[in-house]
Design a protein around this motif. Structure first.
Motif, PDB file in Angstrom:
ATOM      1  N   PRO A 119      35.214  41.007  47.322  1.00 57.87           N
ATOM      2  CA  PRO A 119      36.022  40.456  46.043  1.00 57.87           C
ATOM      3  C   PRO A 119      34.952  39.612  45.248  1.00 57.87           C
ATOM      4  O   PRO A 119      35.125  39.424  44.051  1.00 57.87           O
ATOM      5  CB  PRO A 119      37.239  39.967  46.540  1.00 57.87           C
ATOM      6  CG  PRO A 119      37.455  40.340  47.826  1.00 57.87           C
ATOM      7  CD  PRO A 119      36.060  40.699  48.368  1.00 57.87           C
ATOM      8  N   GLU A 120      34.091  38.999  45.927  1.00 60.65           N
ATOM      9  CA  GLU A 120      33.206  38.002  45.385  1.00 60.65           C
ATOM     10  C   GLU A 120      32.259  38.664  44.263  1.00 60.65           C
ATOM     11  O   GLU A 120      31.447  37.875  43.324  1.00 60.65           O
ATOM     12  CB  GLU A 120      32.489  37.240  46.435  1.00 60.65           C
ATOM     13  CG  GLU A 120      31.257  38.121  47.288  1.00 60.65           C
ATOM     14  CD  GLU A 120      30.890  37.336  48.289  1.00 60.65           C
ATOM     15  OE1 GLU A 120      29.659  37.299  48.429  1.00 60.65           O
ATOM     16  OE2 GLU A 120      31.342  36.799  49.157  1.00 60.65           O
ATOM     17  N   LEU A 121      31.925  39.953  44.537  1.00 60.56           N
ATOM     18  CA  LEU A 121      31.176  40.701  43.481  1.00 60.56           C
ATOM     19  C   LEU A 121      31.768  40.779  42.120  1.00 60.56           C
ATOM     20  O   LEU A 121      31.007  40.858  41.135  1.00 60.56           O
ATOM     21  CB  LEU A 121      31.038  42.256  43.932  1.00 60.56           C
ATOM     22  CG  LEU A 121      30.323  42.204  45.299  1.00 60.56           C
ATOM     23  CD1 LEU A 121      30.322  43.866  45.680  1.00 60.56           C
ATOM     24  CD2 LEU A 121      28.828  41.530  45.377  1.00 60.56           C
ATOM     25  N   ILE A 122      33.199  40.341  41.867  1.00 55.04           N
ATOM     26  CA  ILE A 122      33.608  40.185  40.568  1.00 55.04           C
ATOM     27  C   ILE A 122      33.982  38.988  40.153  1.00 55.04           C
ATOM     28  O   ILE A 122      34.734  38.661  39.114  1.00 55.04           O
ATOM     29  CB  ILE A 122      34.768  41.318  40.458  1.00 55.04           C
ATOM     30  CG1 ILE A 122      35.975  41.104  41.645  1.00 55.04           C
ATOM     31  CG2 ILE A 122      34.233  42.530  40.723  1.00 55.04           C
ATOM     32  CD1 ILE A 122      37.008  41.859  41.501  1.00 55.04           C
ATOM     33  N   ASP A 123      33.644  37.980  40.802  1.00 55.68           N
ATOM     34  CA  ASP A 123      33.650  36.428  40.292  1.00 55.68           C
ATOM     35  C   ASP A 123      33.124  36.333  38.868  1.00 55.68           C
ATOM     36  O   ASP A 123      32.204  36.689  38.434  1.00 55.68           O
ATOM     37  CB  ASP A 123      33.083  35.536  41.256  1.00 55.68           C
ATOM     38  CG  ASP A 123      33.726  35.413  42.704  1.00 55.68           C
ATOM     39  OD1 ASP A 123      34.830  35.919  42.707  1.00 55.68           O
ATOM     40  OD2 ASP A 123      33.023  35.109  43.615  1.00 55.68           O
ATOM     41  N   ASN A 124      34.120  35.848  38.078  1.00 52.28           N
ATOM     42  CA  ASN A 124      33.843  35.776  36.598  1.00 52.28           C
ATOM     43  C   ASN A 124      33.472  36.846  35.928  1.00 52.28           C
ATOM     44  O   ASN A 124      32.828  36.884  34.894  1.00 52.28           O
ATOM     45  CB  ASN A 124      32.764  34.460  36.483  1.00 52.28           C
ATOM     46  CG  ASN A 124      32.686  33.199  37.097  1.00 52.28           C
ATOM     47  OD1 ASN A 124      33.849  32.801  37.074  1.00 52.28           O
ATOM     48  ND2 ASN A 124      31.776  32.859  38.072  1.00 52.28           N
ATOM     49  N   ALA A 125      33.798  38.112  36.237  1.00 53.01           N
ATOM     50  CA  ALA A 125      33.604  39.278  35.749  1.00 53.01           C
ATOM     51  C   ALA A 125      34.755  39.676  34.889  1.00 53.01           C
ATOM     52  O   ALA A 125      35.854  39.234  35.113  1.00 53.01           O
ATOM     53  CB  ALA A 125      33.182  40.354  36.942  1.00 53.01           C
ATOM     54  N   GLY A 126      34.570  40.842  33.861  1.00 48.41           N
ATOM     55  CA  GLY A 126      35.615  41.226  33.406  1.00 48.41           C
ATOM     56  C   GLY A 126      36.312  42.367  33.691  1.00 48.41           C
ATOM     57  O   GLY A 126      36.458  42.646  35.029  1.00 48.41           O
TER      58      GLY A 126
END
Length: 360
Positions: free
Chosen positions: A307-314
């Motif tokens: 899940p950290e791959l989408i931190d602050n992602a859209g």
């Protein structure tokens, strides 16, 4: 290539037609049993699926059409409106009995024969029924004695689907790296064209089950065919999820969303893992890579889908990761894992999950 794939069914049809004619003329004694070879060819066809059903529908349809036609024509005679009436009644009866398209077609065409060629009350109606039965039985005998391999064609179809899936994922990764929508557009178009391949796989599996049941040569293949049949649904699900991943990746590039490079790496690694799975499906038993190899590669990809791959992602990046995780679960099931075991390979989405984590 198309002729090569269809060569054995063509040989089966040609041989069945000749044998049906021989049986009907030399053994049964019918002078012109043209319905016997026709029935044999129609019951076999070029498609390997539902051949037993086609044979049954063919015979029953002919019997129904001749029976209805002979009964009605004997009472009202022949003519344009009589032909129309007989066909309508025969086909309506077939539809009412919940028959397939071959059932209704043969009922209608047999009624035409009675109304135009077979004199009412003549024994020709009974002869046509016997000829249809001979053709259908000869077709089934040919399937049993000269069968196609029940697993080979389905394996090739599954491998073709996986090859497309691998190519699509690689094109998506290329487009994400270059921030270029064109490769992703090509990938999406290619992914959307896979449904016919999925349908063909299901047809081949159905035909393979028939062959494995009636051909003594392939009775031992039934367990392998059953294992391959279990891959159809998760493979279908994987392809559908790949389409969604490609579509959201296209939105991601067009909207110029921020994307973690590690997520792109995951997409590319998944493409390579799918190719390993393709070689597993296509390989003969005892050859490498086997199911354990394919599952190990997919587990490696799963471990990085965090899940950290989408931190602050859209939103689009979030959907891409969710679909990536779903695809991994689907493909692990193709490799032989149960769904709950496949889910357990994914990193949890919360620190202390109370239940087995789902895809996201």
């Amino acid at each position: 290539m198309r002729l090569q794939v269809s060569m054995l069914p063509i040989i089966q049809c040609a041989l069945a037609a000749g044998v049906a004619w021989f049986v009907a003329t030399d053994l049964v004694g019918h002078p012109r049993p043209f319905f016997a070879p026709i029935a044999a060819v129609v019951s076999l066809g070029l498609s390997l699926g539902s051949r037993l059903r086609r044979s049954a529908e063919l015979v029953v349809g002919v019997v129904l059409g001749i029976g209805v036609g002979d009964l009605i024509i004997s009472a009202i005679g022949s003519g344009p409106w009589q032909i129309s009436l007989v066909i309508a009644l025969a086909m309506s009866t077939a539809v009412f009995l919940d028959g397939g398209p071959i059932f209704a077609m043969q009922a209608g065409s047999s009624a035409v024969l009675v109304a135009t060629l077979i004199p009412p009350g003549n024994s020709g109606g009974v002869d046509r029924m016997v000829d249809a039965l001979i053709g259908g039985l000869v077709g089934i005998a040919i399937i049993a004695l000269i069968p196609t391999h029940p697993v080979w064609r389905a394996r090739k179809d599954a491998a073709k689907i996986l090859k497309t899936a691998s190519d699509v994922l690689q094109k998506v990764a290329d487009g994400l790296v270059a921030n270029d929508p064109k490769p992703i557009e090509e990938a999406l178009k290619k992914a959307r064209a896979t449904q016919s391949d999925i349908d063909t796989l299901r047809t081949e599996l159905k035909g393979g089950r028939e062959i494995a049941r009636i051909s003594p040569m392939y009775w031992r293949q039934r367990h392998r065919l059953a294992g391959l049949a279990k891959t159809a649904d998760p493979l279908d699900n994987a392809v559908r999820n790949i389409r969604v991943l490609a579509r959201r990746s296209l939105s991601l590039v067009r909207d110029d969303e921020i994307l973690d490079p590690r997520l792109v790496d995951e997409v590319e690694k998944l493409s390579q893992a799918v190719d390993v799975l393709r070689r597993m499906i296509l390989a003969d038993p005892g050859q490498r890579p086997d199911a354990a190899d394919a599952a190990r590669v997919l587990r490696t990809v799963a471990s990085g889908a965090k899940p950290e791959l989408i931190d602050n992602a859209g939103l689009s990046a979030t959907v891409v990761l969710a679909q990536l995780r779903s695809i991994i679960v689907d493909l692990l099931q193709v490799a032989g894992l149960k769904r709950i075991s496949a889910l357990a390979t994914l990193p949890p989405t919360v620190e202390k999950p109370g239940v087995t984590p789902d895809v996201l």
